[in-house]
Design a protein around this motif. Structure first.
Motif: not given
Length: 113
Positions: A90-113
């Protein structure tokens, strides 16, 4: 978690992907494929295919799958898991947050599956 601006919501139509380069906590640049799936949901995964070491954001998006353009591996953008050979990792996933019209990503906290 440290979310960073990745792109505008309007930058991607459904079934499109784009490359963004974000800053990791260690100062390294992290290449991220931002993908908008067929349902309009946004996902962030490592832009580097686990098999061919090429950019996933250059591949085609169909539904919830992104295809590596080099050897045809497909990854589920919701899990990062390959669903089509030759990739088996697999490839790492990162958390995504939508804030208004912006797509924000946290590359410091990969999603654990």
């Amino acid at each position: 978690m440290t979310f960073q601006y990745a792109c505008a919501v309007a930058d991607l139509a459904p079934e499109e992907a784009m490359l963004v380069e974000l800053d990791g906590a260690d100062g390294a640049t992290v290449p991220v494929a931002v993908v908008r799936d067929g349902d309009g949901e946004y996902h962030a995964l490592s832009d580097i295919c686990s098999h061919g070491q090429v950019s996933l954001s250059d591949g085609e998006v169909s539904g919830c799958l992104v295809e590596c353009w080099l050897h045809g591996s497909q990854f589920d953008v919701r899990t990062g898991k390959p669903v089509q050979l030759p990739a088996i990792k697999p490839v790492p996933l990162y958390p995504v947050s939508i804030d208004g019209e912006s797509v924000l990503i946290d590359v410091d906290t990969p999603v654990a599956l």
